[in-house]
Design an enzyme around this catalytic site. Sequence first.
Site, short mmCIF file in Angstrom:
data_model
loop_
_atom_site.label_atom_id
_atom_site.label_comp_id
_atom_site.label_asym_id
_atom_site.label_seq_id
_atom_site.Cartn_x
_atom_site.Cartn_y
_atom_site.Cartn_z
N HIS A 112 0.83 -1.22 0.00
CA HIS A 112 0.00 0.00 0.00
C HIS A 112 0.85 1.25 0.00
CE1 HIS A 112 -3.30 -2.79 0.94
NE2 HIS A 112 -3.91 -1.97 0.13
N ARG A 123 -10.78 3.47 -1.40
CA ARG A 123 -10.26 2.67 -0.28
C ARG A 123 -10.62 3.40 1.03
NH1 ARG A 123 -5.74 1.69 -4.15
NH2 ARG A 123 -5.39 -0.55 -4.23
N CYS A 175 -9.50 -3.74 -10.39
CA CYS A 175 -9.12 -2.50 -9.70
C CYS A 175 -7.76 -2.60 -9.04
CB CYS A 175 -10.19 -2.09 -8.69
SG CYS A 175 -10.38 -3.26 -7.36
N ARG A 218 -15.43 1.04 -1.32
CA ARG A 218 -15.11 -0.25 -0.72
C ARG A 218 -15.25 -0.12 0.79
NH1 ARG A 218 -9.35 -2.85 -1.44
NH2 ARG A 218 -8.70 -1.20 -0.02
N ARG A 262 2.92 -9.21 -0.22
CA ARG A 262 3.15 -8.10 -1.15
C ARG A 262 3.97 -6.96 -0.54
NH1 ARG A 262 -3.12 -5.87 -1.40
NH2 ARG A 262 -2.28 -3.88 -2.05
N GLU A 312 -10.44 -11.34 -4.69
CA GLU A 312 -9.02 -11.17 -4.40
C GLU A 312 -8.44 -12.34 -3.61
OE1 GLU A 312 -8.43 -7.39 -2.45
OE2 GLU A 312 -10.22 -7.61 -1.23
N ASN A 360 -3.93 -7.21 -6.73
CA ASN A 360 -2.80 -7.12 -5.80
C ASN A 360 -2.85 -8.26 -4.78
OD1 ASN A 360 -2.49 -4.72 -7.13
ND2 ASN A 360 -3.46 -3.50 -5.54
N ASP A 361 -4.03 -8.41 -4.19
CA ASP A 361 -4.16 -9.49 -3.22
C ASP A 361 -4.32 -10.84 -3.91
OD1 ASP A 361 -3.88 -8.46 -0.60
OD2 ASP A 361 -5.72 -7.32 -0.91
C1 PEP Z 1 -6.23 -5.39 -4.58
O1 PEP Z 1 -5.98 -6.20 -3.69
O2 PEP Z 1 -5.91 -5.57 -5.78
C2 PEP Z 1 -6.93 -4.14 -4.28
C3 PEP Z 1 -7.34 -3.34 -5.23
O3 PEP Z 1 -7.08 -3.81 -2.98
P1 PEP Z 1 -5.88 -3.27 -2.06
O4 PEP Z 1 -4.71 -2.99 -2.94
O5 PEP Z 1 -6.35 -2.07 -1.35
O6 PEP Z 1 -5.65 -4.45 -1.14
MG MG Z 2 -6.95 -5.99 -1.80
#
Ligand code: PEP
Ligand code: MG
Length: 574
Positions: free
Chosen positions: A194, A301, A506, A337, A469, A435, A458-459
């Site tokens: 993040h 977020r 996203c 979200r 990550r 995710e 991402n997750d």
């Molecule tokens: C993701 O996990 O891809 C996502 C968009 O949420 P975050 O990056 O806030 O975990």
């Molecule tokens: Mg996520």
Amino acid sequence: MSFALHGAGVGGGIAIGQAHLISSARLEVAHYEIRPADVELEVMRFSLAVDKVRSELQALRRSVPASAPAELSAFLNLHLMLLEDSTLSLVPRELIRGLRCNAEWALVEQMNYLVAQFEKIDDAYLRERKADVVQVVERVLKAMLDQQPRAAGAPAHEESLIVVAHDLSPADMILFKQHQYAGFVTDLGGVTSHTAILARSLDIPAIVGAHSARQMVREGELLIVDSIQGVLIVDPDPLILAEYQQRREQIELKRQKLKRIRSTPAATKDGIAVDLHANIELPQDIEQVRESGATGVGLFRSEFLFLNRDDLPCEDEQFEAYRHVARAMDGMPVTIRTLDLGADKTVNNSAKGGPNPAMGLRAIRLCLAEPQMFLTQLRAILRASHYGKIRVLLPMLAHAHEIEQALAMIAQSKQLLDEQKLPYDRGIQIGGMIEIPAAALALGIFVRKLDFLSIGTNDLIQYTLAIDRTDDSVSHLYDPLHPAVLHLIAHTIKTGARVNVPVAVCGEMAGDITLTRLLLGFGLRQFSMHPANLLAIKQQVLGSDSGKLAQLTKRILHAEEIDQARELLEKLNA
Ligand code: PEP
Ligand code: MG
């Protein structure tokens, strides 16, 4: 002496400026050298600040009424004890003398050391006492700040500074939004942490995972941050500097040119319309969203409203924030979200979610475990839905019962608003994030119960490949082109299309220009990304012919080796 360090580039640009070493944004302090003749004066400055805080705490203790809870006095006693402890009162003096550094820096260095020691303690209660150490240090820092005039040496113009830190939390990064640094570099962090995501949203070049940068770089040194190559050049020679200055100008020129397509509708050459939405963290980001020409907010977020504070935002405060975004987007969709707290985003002083926070009580799990907090947020979102086109997005879903419980709580919130005769959008859409691999593999329950889906790549990558990550030591294994990841994404997009449930992406993949055609080829028609990436992605969409993508995307999907997929991807992008 000139040298280079490597890490992962974030933000796709070049920054040139002076190094500004900091400990954390919350306790942001400059680092500068003290002349030998002034060292004892600096020690005295520190001692005076400690004396001042001692008097403040003693006065506070005297003013506690007899009727006040016993914890209050105990708390003040603890802070006084910490202040008097030699680890906080003596060691910084030794550091000032030994390193000839300013008092603030010495104190924060020692604080970081102590916090790291506290983190090793097994007992959760004792471990959390590190928050008290930080609070005492903050008091002393403030006392030093109040001493005027400040010692000379502190750097000036933010726009010419490149922040160098060992690590920055997402909460630190949010504070950066109030600054205008040219770039930043951290020793730790992965590209989709993040912290890195926020760097992208700040739209400044950055390098994460640069290992020993903070140790090797000195305050005020000239730095080049090349976030395209992930290279940090320290003290560059004049030729290199001139070359980078020229490259920086070219990048800026390109960015200016891209602005011309701001109002052009996003569609492929063969006329397939694509929604390009923006990701935001705070209501103030909406300005950048509007400038980018995004046609909606695909991911707000909301948990970032909860960082850098000791209390939770109340319903009214949240309502105002959501309404602000809804109004600013003027009828365009705004996807809020619900709280994704836990993992690397925690409210000040709260305990981390278990031994492995990324897999612990995070996001929807935390919300369902804390119904009051969740209901407060749901009511705030519903109330704001009266002022625009708001959609609700539930993070980290894996089980049918999580969806059912969340939907039941939304119904309960609606009922409460009905009883209070407060208006909200009765047709508000509820979606879920895909995710967790289990969600992508069990889509039936999702498409039956939800109005739309959004793939959080991402997750999804983190959990599919078992890679933290935020951990740069394994970030080389974090690869969106892994066949397992591609299959989960393609399967989700295809299933959504088959049953007529819209699917967006996203995660950071949506803002990666090298992946736009691949995702289009999978059938994706809705991308949500940082506004800073949006125009470049639009240009890529405008230059793509969806009919010509099918064959190569199929081959990429079926490539068994990542290298083979990468080669084919190059052809797709050629
Ligand atoms: C993701 O996990 O891809 C996502 C968009 O949420 P975050 O990056 O806030 O975990
Ligand atoms: Mg996520």
